[in-house]
Design an enzyme around this catalytic site. Structure first.
Site, short mmCIF file in Angstrom:
data_model
loop_
_atom_site.label_atom_id
_atom_site.label_comp_id
_atom_site.label_asym_id
_atom_site.label_seq_id
_atom_site.Cartn_x
_atom_site.Cartn_y
_atom_site.Cartn_z
N VAL A 105 1.55 -24.21 -13.29
CA VAL A 105 1.40 -24.27 -14.74
C VAL A 105 -0.07 -23.96 -15.03
O VAL A 105 -0.95 -24.38 -14.27
CB VAL A 105 1.76 -25.67 -15.29
CG1 VAL A 105 1.59 -25.73 -16.80
CG2 VAL A 105 3.20 -26.04 -14.91
N CYS A 106 -0.30 -23.19 -16.08
CA CYS A 106 -1.67 -22.98 -16.55
C CYS A 106 -2.52 -22.32 -15.44
O CYS A 106 -2.04 -21.41 -14.76
CB CYS A 106 -2.23 -24.33 -17.00
SG CYS A 106 -3.62 -24.28 -18.13
N THR A 107 -3.72 -22.78 -15.24
CA THR A 107 -4.59 -22.19 -14.21
C THR A 107 -4.19 -22.60 -12.79
O THR A 107 -4.86 -22.23 -11.82
CB THR A 107 -6.06 -22.54 -14.46
OG1 THR A 107 -6.17 -23.95 -14.66
CG2 THR A 107 -6.58 -21.82 -15.70
N GLY A 156 2.66 -20.40 -18.41
CA GLY A 156 1.46 -20.26 -19.23
C GLY A 156 0.72 -21.59 -19.30
O GLY A 156 0.92 -22.48 -18.47
#
Lengths: 203, 203
Positions: A105-107, A156
């Site tokens: 998720v995310c970075t 994202g």
């Protein structure tokens, strides 16, 4: 079949990145007892502190982690270190093959990239970090809410982990089950400041 | 001004109910350092286990809690006990007046009700618990994503805490700040199973 879902935690991981999927899979387990088991792991089994200061106890060290069916890797400022940390990268690599899906998720995508798992794959990340992910050789970076390569998924930023987890529940359990989970967590979002899919620069 | 935001945790609180607001206020603090401080409290300052098994360390006991500017009360199956627990109810009552806003997410509304704080107010709760909240004398129950009475706010189920927190940031800081927080947590939701605002009975 009870799927074991392993959450890879480290210092300064962004809290909602992984608590979103934790909640989705937790609600699944409330709706269909025995469907999955949530396990939080850290380097040494010691508590970890999130990017916003939340301190959580974990269930196991990397070495003692049960075999994962699904893996969730959060993002956050902690990925600057985690994406270069041999212990994290070895652990993540060791899950591939055995697990049905390794997800970020995310970075958290940069941890997958650091482990060499995004080469030749489509992937996404936090919107502000898309330019940085485009610098990683061999990765086809797309701006989508989540990207499913079968065994490797990337989401994202932050709240996108909720959407990705629901998608994965739909794929691995059933669309009907995922729809019920979505209802169980009352995921009928109403962002008060409108839907802003193409963000301006705020950082 | 640094606002102190106190999260009232108890056994079997639903994780995302309070981690949603935790993340929104945490992102606010990342964007505007010094704007707020997040504090998790429990009865005795001991770790608490959430409804889905997440174990968290807290910062203080009820007795040692700093003075709150904002209070967040999560829901979850633990509210069956918490909404009748004199220690929880006394603590919540003690915050009213001093705090700018005391808020609940999901079935956390029953804790507010138990503390006598919903009388003469409009309120909402988790969709499956709306009938039960309608049994509480003196409460005007509405089916909204969040309800703002000024000093008392109630949110809908689980993920509604994110929306409520963004609304509150817009009110207490500024709409522009809230819009930036919404972007920071990439809250551009894409529920994979569509928007299902009027849920069928799944429980």
């Amino acid at each position: 079949m009870t799927r074991t879902i392993v959450f890879v935690l480290f210092e300064d991981a962004e809290e909602l990145d992984w608590v979103g999927p934790w909640e989705a899979f937790g609600a699944l387990s409330q709706l269909e007892p025995g469907s999955c088991k949530l396990v939080a792991v850290s380097h040494d089994g010691q508590p970890v502190k999130g990017a916003n200061g939340l301190r959580v106890l974990v269930d196991a060290s990397f070495a003692e982690s049960p075999k994962a069916d699904l893996v969730v890797i959060p993002g956050g400022v902690g990925t600057v270190k985690a994406s270069k940390d041999p212990q994290v990268l070895d652990f993540v690599r060791s899950q591939v093959g055995g697990a049905e899906a390794v997800t970020s998720v995310c970075t958290g995508a940069f941890v997958l990239a650091g482990a060499g798992l995004l080469e030749g794959r489509r992937a996404t990340t936090y919107w502000a970090s898309l330019p940085a992910l485009r610098q990683v050789p061999g990765v086809t970076v797309v701006e989508e809410r989540w990207v499913d390569n079968g065994d490797i998924l990337t989401g994202g930023g932050v709240t996108a982990g909720i959407d990705m987890a629901l998608h994965l529940i739909g794929r691995l359990w059933s669309p009907e089950t995922a729809r019920r989970v979505q209802q169980a967590i009352e995921y009928f979002p109403a962002p008060p400041y409108g839907d802003v899919p193409i963000p301006e620069k705020i950082w």
